[in-house]
Write a protein that holds these residues in place. Structure first.
Motif, short mmCIF file in Angstrom:
data_model
loop_
_atom_site.label_atom_id
_atom_site.label_comp_id
_atom_site.label_asym_id
_atom_site.label_seq_id
_atom_site.Cartn_x
_atom_site.Cartn_y
_atom_site.Cartn_z
N GLY A 51 13.30 38.60 -3.48
CA GLY A 51 11.94 39.10 -3.28
C GLY A 51 10.90 38.17 -3.87
O GLY A 51 9.86 37.92 -3.26
N PHE A 52 11.20 37.63 -5.04
CA PHE A 52 10.29 36.70 -5.69
C PHE A 52 10.10 35.45 -4.83
O PHE A 52 8.98 35.01 -4.60
N ALA A 53 11.21 34.90 -4.32
CA ALA A 53 11.13 33.68 -3.49
C ALA A 53 10.38 33.96 -2.19
O ALA A 53 9.61 33.11 -1.73
N ARG A 54 10.57 35.14 -1.61
CA ARG A 54 9.83 35.50 -0.40
C ARG A 54 8.33 35.57 -0.68
O ARG A 54 7.52 35.10 0.12
N GLN A 55 7.96 36.16 -1.79
CA GLN A 55 6.54 36.25 -2.15
C GLN A 55 5.94 34.87 -2.35
O GLN A 55 4.77 34.65 -2.04
N LEU A 56 6.74 33.94 -2.86
CA LEU A 56 6.25 32.57 -3.04
C LEU A 56 6.15 31.82 -1.72
O LEU A 56 5.46 30.81 -1.63
#
Length: 86
Positions: A51-56
């Motif tokens: 999720g963090f990588a997607r948000q980035l």
């Protein structure tokens, strides 16, 4: 040329409980656009890192979660490549 860039999450890419600063997001995207593989490493589980990588907006990071116990390529759930330490 940088081929691999590894970053810890809490306290490095983001302060604990805070979002990543936009300047850091832009730098990560720029590294990836130049051909570097971005690796996000954390004590958190890889599904959190997804999720963090997607948000980035990262397209194909390597995720290392659970203090090195789990490795995953990309942000797909379920992941295409996934390894768990025995």
């Amino acid at each position: 040329m940088i081929k691999l860039a590894i970053f810890d999450l809490d306290g490095t890419l983001a302060k604990v409980g805070k979002p990543t600063e936009e300047e850091n997001v832009l730098r990560l995207k720029k590294l990836e656009q130049r051909g570097a593989r971005i690796v996000l490493s954390s004590g958190k589980p890889t599904f959190y890192l997804c999720g963090f990588a997607r948000q980035l907006g990262l397209s194909h990071p390597i995720l290392i979660g659970e203090n090195g116990g789990v490795l995953q390529e990309g942000v797909d759930l379920p992941p295409r490549r996934f390894q768990k330490a025995a």
